[in-house]
Design an enzyme around this catalytic site. Structure first.
Site, PDB file in Angstrom:
ATOM      1  CE  LYS A 123     -11.006   1.771   4.739  1.00 46.13           C
ATOM      2  NZ  LYS A 123      -9.726   1.115   4.430  1.00 46.13           N
ATOM      3  CB  ALA A 130      -6.386   7.337  -0.771  1.00 44.37           C
ATOM      4  CG  ASP A 136      -4.377  -4.768  -9.274  1.00 45.11           C
ATOM      5  OD1 ASP A 136      -5.261  -5.117  -8.455  1.00 45.11           O
ATOM      6  OD2 ASP A 136      -4.556  -3.876 -10.111  1.00 45.11           O
ATOM      7  CE1 TYR A 161     -13.783   6.505   3.404  1.00 43.59           C
ATOM      8  CE2 TYR A 161     -15.000   4.920   4.710  1.00 43.59           C
ATOM      9  CZ  TYR A 161     -13.820   5.321   4.100  1.00 43.59           C
ATOM     10  OH  TYR A 161     -12.704   4.519   4.196  1.00 43.59           O
ATOM     11  CD  GLN A 193      -3.396   0.086  -7.672  1.00 40.05           C
ATOM     12  OE1 GLN A 193      -3.166   1.098  -7.014  1.00 40.05           O
ATOM     13  NE2 GLN A 193      -4.541  -0.099  -8.296  1.00 40.05           N
ATOM     14  CB  SER A 207       1.533   5.899   1.457  1.00 37.04           C
ATOM     15  OG  SER A 207       1.274   6.090   0.091  1.00 37.04           O
ATOM     16  CB  ILE A 208      -1.391   5.399   6.121  1.00 31.52           C
ATOM     17  CG1 ILE A 208      -2.239   6.682   6.258  1.00 31.52           C
ATOM     18  CG2 ILE A 208      -1.369   4.624   7.444  1.00 31.52           C
ATOM     19  CD1 ILE A 208      -3.709   6.456   6.563  1.00 31.52           C
ATOM     20  N   GLY A 248       0.775  -1.248   0.000  1.00 28.00           N
ATOM     21  CA  GLY A 248       0.000   0.000   0.000  1.00 28.00           C
ATOM     22  C   GLY A 248       0.801   1.289   0.000  1.00 28.00           C
TER      23      GLY A 248
HETATM   24  P1  NAD Z   1      -2.569   6.082  -0.467  1.00 33.24           P
HETATM   25  O1  NAD Z   1      -3.180   6.537  -1.749  1.00 33.24           O
HETATM   26  O2  NAD Z   1      -1.219   6.533  -0.153  1.00 33.24           O
HETATM   27  O3  NAD Z   1      -2.619   4.494  -0.353  1.00 33.24           O
HETATM   28  C1  NAD Z   1      -3.643   3.713  -0.916  1.00 33.24           C
HETATM   29  C2  NAD Z   1      -2.963   2.524  -1.538  1.00 33.24           C
HETATM   30  O4  NAD Z   1      -3.915   1.596  -2.040  1.00 33.24           O
HETATM   31  C3  NAD Z   1      -2.053   2.915  -2.726  1.00 33.24           C
HETATM   32  O5  NAD Z   1      -0.752   2.470  -2.471  1.00 33.24           O
HETATM   33  C4  NAD Z   1      -2.675   2.174  -3.891  1.00 33.24           C
HETATM   34  O6  NAD Z   1      -1.702   1.754  -4.818  1.00 33.24           O
HETATM   35  C5  NAD Z   1      -3.301   1.008  -3.158  1.00 33.24           C
HETATM   36  N1  NAD Z   1      -4.296   0.278  -3.973  1.00 33.24           N
HETATM   37  C6  NAD Z   1      -5.524   0.674  -4.393  1.00 33.24           C
HETATM   38  N2  NAD Z   1      -6.081  -0.279  -5.170  1.00 33.24           N
HETATM   39  C7  NAD Z   1      -5.184  -1.310  -5.235  1.00 33.24           C
HETATM   40  C8  NAD Z   1      -5.154  -2.571  -5.894  1.00 33.24           C
HETATM   41  N3  NAD Z   1      -6.158  -2.982  -6.666  1.00 33.24           N
HETATM   42  N4  NAD Z   1      -4.060  -3.360  -5.718  1.00 33.24           N
HETATM   43  C9  NAD Z   1      -3.024  -2.970  -4.956  1.00 33.24           C
HETATM   44  N5  NAD Z   1      -2.983  -1.779  -4.313  1.00 33.24           N
HETATM   45  C10 NAD Z   1      -4.056  -0.968  -4.456  1.00 33.24           C
HETATM   46  O7  NAD Z   1      -3.623   6.522   0.675  1.00 33.24           O
HETATM   47  P2  NAD Z   1      -3.690   6.210   2.243  1.00 33.24           P
HETATM   48  O8  NAD Z   1      -4.552   7.267   2.785  1.00 33.24           O
HETATM   49  O9  NAD Z   1      -2.334   5.985   2.770  1.00 33.24           O
HETATM   50  O10 NAD Z   1      -4.529   4.861   2.289  1.00 33.24           O
HETATM   51  C11 NAD Z   1      -4.099   3.688   2.926  1.00 33.24           C
HETATM   52  C12 NAD Z   1      -5.196   3.064   3.782  1.00 33.24           C
HETATM   53  O11 NAD Z   1      -5.509   3.947   4.854  1.00 33.24           O
HETATM   54  C13 NAD Z   1      -6.510   2.803   3.054  1.00 33.24           C
HETATM   55  O12 NAD Z   1      -7.033   1.565   3.491  1.00 33.24           O
HETATM   56  C14 NAD Z   1      -7.391   3.927   3.537  1.00 33.24           C
HETATM   57  O13 NAD Z   1      -8.759   3.577   3.494  1.00 33.24           O
HETATM   58  C15 NAD Z   1      -6.901   4.044   4.957  1.00 33.24           C
HETATM   59  N6  NAD Z   1      -7.249   5.290   5.649  1.00 33.24           N
HETATM   60  C16 NAD Z   1      -6.914   6.508   5.097  1.00 33.24           C
HETATM   61  C17 NAD Z   1      -7.262   7.681   5.758  1.00 33.24           C
HETATM   62  C18 NAD Z   1      -6.939   9.040   5.180  1.00 33.24           C
HETATM   63  O14 NAD Z   1      -7.600  10.009   5.540  1.00 33.24           O
HETATM   64  N7  NAD Z   1      -5.942   9.164   4.332  1.00 33.24           N
HETATM   65  C19 NAD Z   1      -7.937   7.609   6.996  1.00 33.24           C
HETATM   66  C20 NAD Z   1      -8.250   6.359   7.520  1.00 33.24           C
HETATM   67  C21 NAD Z   1      -7.894   5.207   6.833  1.00 33.24           C
HETATM   68  O1  0WE Z   2     -10.482   5.372   2.836  1.00 32.94           O
HETATM   69  C1  0WE Z   2     -10.354   6.508   2.441  1.00 32.94           C
HETATM   70  C2  0WE Z   2     -10.357   6.804   0.944  1.00 32.94           C
HETATM   71  C3  0WE Z   2     -10.056   5.598   0.093  1.00 32.94           C
HETATM   72  C4  0WE Z   2     -10.347   5.793  -1.373  1.00 32.94           C
HETATM   73  C5  0WE Z   2      -9.944   6.906  -2.090  1.00 32.94           C
HETATM   74  C6  0WE Z   2     -10.228   7.003  -3.438  1.00 32.94           C
HETATM   75  C7  0WE Z   2      -9.863   8.209  -4.267  1.00 32.94           C
HETATM   76  C8  0WE Z   2      -9.767   7.911  -5.736  1.00 32.94           C
HETATM   77  C9  0WE Z   2     -11.039   4.794  -2.017  1.00 32.94           C
HETATM   78  N1  0WE Z   2     -11.333   4.872  -3.342  1.00 32.94           N
HETATM   79  C10 0WE Z   2     -10.938   5.942  -4.051  1.00 32.94           C
HETATM   80  N2  0WE Z   2     -11.246   5.973  -5.381  1.00 32.94           N
HETATM   81  C11 0WE Z   2     -10.759   6.913  -6.233  1.00 32.94           C
HETATM   82  O2  0WE Z   2     -11.100   6.914  -7.420  1.00 32.94           O
HETATM   83  N3  0WE Z   2     -10.249   7.534   3.356  1.00 32.94           N
HETATM   84  C12 0WE Z   2     -10.435   7.226   4.758  1.00 32.94           C
HETATM   85  C13 0WE Z   2     -10.033   8.944   3.002  1.00 32.94           C
HETATM   86  C14 0WE Z   2     -11.379   9.570   2.871  1.00 32.94           C
HETATM   87  O3  0WE Z   2     -12.137   9.371   1.779  1.00 32.94           O
HETATM   88  C15 0WE Z   2     -13.331  10.050   1.971  1.00 32.94           C
HETATM   89  C16 0WE Z   2     -13.310  10.684   3.210  1.00 32.94           C
HETATM   90  C17 0WE Z   2     -12.057  10.370   3.782  1.00 32.94           C
HETATM   91  C18 0WE Z   2     -11.558  10.791   5.122  1.00 32.94           C
HETATM   92  C19 0WE Z   2     -14.433  10.135   1.121  1.00 32.94           C
HETATM   93  C20 0WE Z   2     -15.525  10.913   1.525  1.00 32.94           C
HETATM   94  C21 0WE Z   2     -15.526  11.529   2.754  1.00 32.94           C
HETATM   95  C22 0WE Z   2     -14.407  11.429   3.610  1.00 32.94           C
END
Ligand code: NAD
Ligand code: 0WE
Length: 266
Positions: free
Chosen positions: A165, A198, A64, A158, A40, A19-20, A13
């Site tokens: 989730k 994301a 992927d 969301y 990915q 990225s987290i 990821g």
């Molecule tokens: P990010 O975009 O850095 O990471 C998302 C990752 O998902 C990317 O590395 C992308 O390549 C990968 N991904 C998506 N589809 C894929 C696929 N088919 N195969 C392989 N990899 C795939 O964003 P992030 O915010 O670091 O997200 C990481 C996790 O944290 C997610 O599960 C997200 O829901 C969760 N999260 C994010 C937030 C936020 O606000 N950013 C808050 C809570 C939880």
């Molecule tokens: O889990 C997430 C987002 C994950 C995500 C992001 C994207 C962007 C691009 C999943 N699918 C997609 N598809 C795309 O095409 N978060 C926790 C971040 C997030 O997403 C939101 C939030 C927050 C916070 C969407 C709506 C409202 C709040």
């Protein structure tokens, strides 16, 4: 000496230094773990390779998670480097963009629902299932995934990701039950909103972040380093009694009824 000395972690990821998963990788590396990364798409490969080098790693493998063949190939390739490993981090989510705006029932579709659940929830079980024999070789291990409060409360926009989730959090509990007797623990972190790739793809994210920063007890958003430190802890022997749990790293947002920070705005 770090609290993850001698451990090996597979991290799925990382897409950028925001990225987290990268926050988690940095914390685990700092605490002494060896790290392997996946990416990915080919477009992300050079970026992930560069970040991996910062974590002293040259194990960078494509995957992927929507493809069973790619998941099999990932573990086949990892086997060339490691006979076993201790930690799996799943930090992946996806729903079609058009499902992440407006009202849930206006945007949900059969295809959107299936894609969100497959990539954001099933993939954790699929990766965990395939990791099992390599963790058994080490006498146990720990798995970690990332969730969001939208799993347990409705949040504007969301939408179907909230359902995915909720499924992911149930996955944590059922995987923990499946793997407990093998000394493998399974946990989740529910993180507050963070500006990652994301999140930046989301319409209205800025506005939501603004509200959150007013409402949250700590008065600020959390960082990927803070999520990373908690992730490193949960996957370490320091957390040997914790499994099936969702830990909030959200500045206290989920604990608030009506927020002081919003009242004093008037
Ligand atoms: P990010 O975009 O850095 O990471 C998302 C990752 O998902 C990317 O590395 C992308 O390549 C990968 N991904 C998506 N589809 C894929 C696929 N088919 N195969 C392989 N990899 C795939 O964003 P992030 O915010 O670091 O997200 C990481 C996790 O944290 C997610 O599960 C997200 O829901 C969760 N999260 C994010 C937030 C936020 O606000 N950013 C808050 C809570 C939880
Ligand atoms: O889990 C997430 C987002 C994950 C995500 C992001 C994207 C962007 C691009 C999943 N699918 C997609 N598809 C795309 O095409 N978060 C926790 C971040 C997030 O997403 C939101 C939030 C927050 C916070 C969407 C709506 C409202 C709040």
């Amino acid at each position: 000496m770090g609290f993850l000395n001698g451990k090996r972690a597979l991290i799925v990821g990382v897409a950028s230094d925001r990225s987290i998963a990268w926050g988690i990788a940095k914390a685990m590396h700092r605490e002494g773990a060896e790290i392997a990364f996946t990416y990915q798409t080919e477009k992300l490969k050079p970026r992930v390779e560069k970040l991996a080098a910062h974590a002293d790693s040259d194990i960078v493998i494509p995957c992927d998670v929507s493809s069973d063949e790619e998941i099999d190939a990932l573990y086949g390739e990892l086997d060339n480097y490691w006979d076993g490993f201790d930690i799996l981090v799943h930090s992946v989510a996806f729903a079609p963009r058009e499902t992440l705006e407006g009202l849930y029932l206006d945007s949900v579709s059969r295809d959107g629902f299936n894609a969100a659940h497959e990539i954001s929830s099933y993939s954790f079980a699929a990766l965990g299932k395939a990791a099992r024999p390599m963790m058994a070789n080490r006498g146990g291990g720990a798995m970690l995934t990332l969730s969001y409060i939208g799993a347990v409360r409705s949040m504007p926009g969301y939408n179907v990701m909230g359902l995915a989730k909720a499924s992911l959090e149930a996955n944590v509990r059922y995987m923990a039950q499946s793997l407990g007797r093998e000394n493998i623990r399974v946990n989740g972190i529910s993180a507050g909103p963070i500006r990652t790739l994301a999140a930046m793809g989301i319409k209205g994210f800025r506005k939501m972040m603004h509200y959150y920063e007013k409402a949250v007890p700590l008065g600020r958003s959390v960082t990927t380093d803070e999520v990373g430190n908690t992730g490193a802890f949960l996957c370490s022997d320091l957390a040997s009694g914790i499994t099936g749990e969702i830990t909030y790293v959200d500045g206290g947002f989920n604990t608030v009824g009506l927020s002081e920070g919003l009242l004093s705005e008037e």
